[in-house]
Scaffold this motif. Sequence first.
Motif, PDB file in Angstrom:
ATOM      1  N   GLU A  98       0.834  -1.204   0.000  1.00  0.00           N
ATOM      2  CA  GLU A  98       0.000   0.000   0.000  1.00  0.00           C
ATOM      3  C   GLU A  98       0.867   1.250   0.000  1.00  0.00           C
ATOM      4  OE1 GLU A  98      -3.687   1.861   2.676  1.00  0.00           O
ATOM      5  OE2 GLU A  98      -2.159   0.602   3.620  1.00  0.00           O
ATOM      6  N   ILE A  99       0.399   2.288  -0.686  1.00  0.00           N
ATOM      7  CA  ILE A  99       1.028   3.608  -0.632  1.00  0.00           C
ATOM      8  C   ILE A  99      -0.068   4.607  -0.305  1.00  0.00           C
ATOM      9  CG2 ILE A  99       2.281   5.394  -1.887  1.00  0.00           C
ATOM     10  CD1 ILE A  99       3.487   3.240  -3.624  1.00  0.00           C
ATOM     11  N   ARG A 100       0.130   5.360   0.751  1.00  0.00           N
ATOM     12  CA  ARG A 100      -0.876   6.349   1.153  1.00  0.00           C
ATOM     13  C   ARG A 100      -0.176   7.578   1.717  1.00  0.00           C
ATOM     14  NH1 ARG A 100      -0.474   2.956   5.617  1.00  0.00           N
ATOM     15  NH2 ARG A 100      -0.542   4.022   7.660  1.00  0.00           N
ATOM     16  N   TYR A 101      -0.953   8.639   1.951  1.00  0.00           N
ATOM     17  CA  TYR A 101      -0.357   9.820   2.566  1.00  0.00           C
ATOM     18  C   TYR A 101      -1.230  10.307   3.713  1.00  0.00           C
ATOM     19  CZ  TYR A 101      -3.744  12.906   0.241  1.00  0.00           C
ATOM     20  OH  TYR A 101      -4.893  13.532  -0.162  1.00  0.00           O
ATOM     21  N   GLU A 102      -0.574  10.935   4.664  1.00  0.00           N
ATOM     22  CA  GLU A 102      -1.259  11.527   5.813  1.00  0.00           C
ATOM     23  C   GLU A 102      -0.761  12.950   5.990  1.00  0.00           C
ATOM     24  OE1 GLU A 102      -0.592   9.103   9.225  1.00  0.00           O
ATOM     25  OE2 GLU A 102      -1.790   7.404   8.467  1.00  0.00           O
ATOM     26  N   LYS A 103      -1.700  13.870   6.237  1.00  0.00           N
ATOM     27  CA  LYS A 103      -1.346  15.275   6.409  1.00  0.00           C
ATOM     28  C   LYS A 103      -1.450  15.682   7.861  1.00  0.00           C
ATOM     29  CE  LYS A 103      -2.429  19.947   4.782  1.00  0.00           C
ATOM     30  NZ  LYS A 103      -3.251  20.766   3.872  1.00  0.00           N
TER      31      LYS A 103
END
Length: 256
Positions: A98-103
Motif C-alpha cells: 500500500e502507498i498512502r499519505y497523511e497530512k
Amino acid sequence: MFPATNAGTMIGNEEKERIRKSVHIALVLPKQPDEDALASASAMALFFRKEGKRVTAFSDSPIPPRIRSLDLATLKKSEAEGAGLVLTIKGNSHSIKEIRYEKNNETGDIDIIISSASPLSRDSISVKEEAAPIDLVITFGASDIESIGSVWKKHPELFYGKTVLSIGEEIPGHLSVIGERVANLLRELSETPFTPAIATALLFSLFSKTEGLLKEKTPSAVYTLASELMQSGGQHEGVAESFSKDGTFSMFQLWG
C-alpha cells in the motif's frame, strides 16, 4: 512553409489558452539567430519562468559576445519550476502492499507511507524531479524547417503532435522587430508583463534591429514600446553602452 501558428501581432483566444495551460515550453532559435531573436527569446524565457513554467531553449549557434551582457541563463539550461516529484523504490525484491499519505493539520507536513512485505531502507528509496514533457514549441524568426538548422535534425520529436507558435517571420517591405511582437504577445498574456529584466531584454531587441531607434522606417509603435519598457525598469543605459563599445552607434546619438 513552417507548420506553425503565426503569433505576430495579436493571438487568438485558443492560442492564449494553450500557452496558459502549457507546463513545459521549448524555445527554438533559427540557425545563426540575430540579436533581435536572441534577446526576444531571453525575454520570453524570463516571462514564462515568472509565470511558473518550465523552459528549455534549443539553438545550434553560439551566443554573440555583445548580447552576453544580458542575463541569458534561461537560454542555457532548463528550469524546472512547477515540476512534480517521482519517488522510486529501487530493486525488484520489494512487494508493495500500500502507498498512502497523511497530512499533519498543525504543521501542514505531508507524510507518504509505503507498506511493504519486506523491510525498506533509506538507500532503497530515491526522489527526483518529474520530467514534464514539452507541450508547446515557440520559434523565433524561423519561416521554415530549413531555417531551424540542426535543431530539427537532432530533435524532430519537438515538432510532431505539438502546438507550434512562430514569432517574427519577415514581412516584405516592413521592418519586422521580433521584440515588438513578443512584447505584444506578453501584453495579451498578462496585465503586468514586464519586469526590469524582461524590459531590458526587449530594449536590446529593439535597439539591435533599429540601429538604436535611428533606422529609417522604424514604426512609431516601436518608439512607444521603447518608452514603456524604460518606464518598466528597462536599463537603456546598459543596452546603449553595449552597442557603443563596438562603434555600432553612439550612445549620444540615442540619448543626447
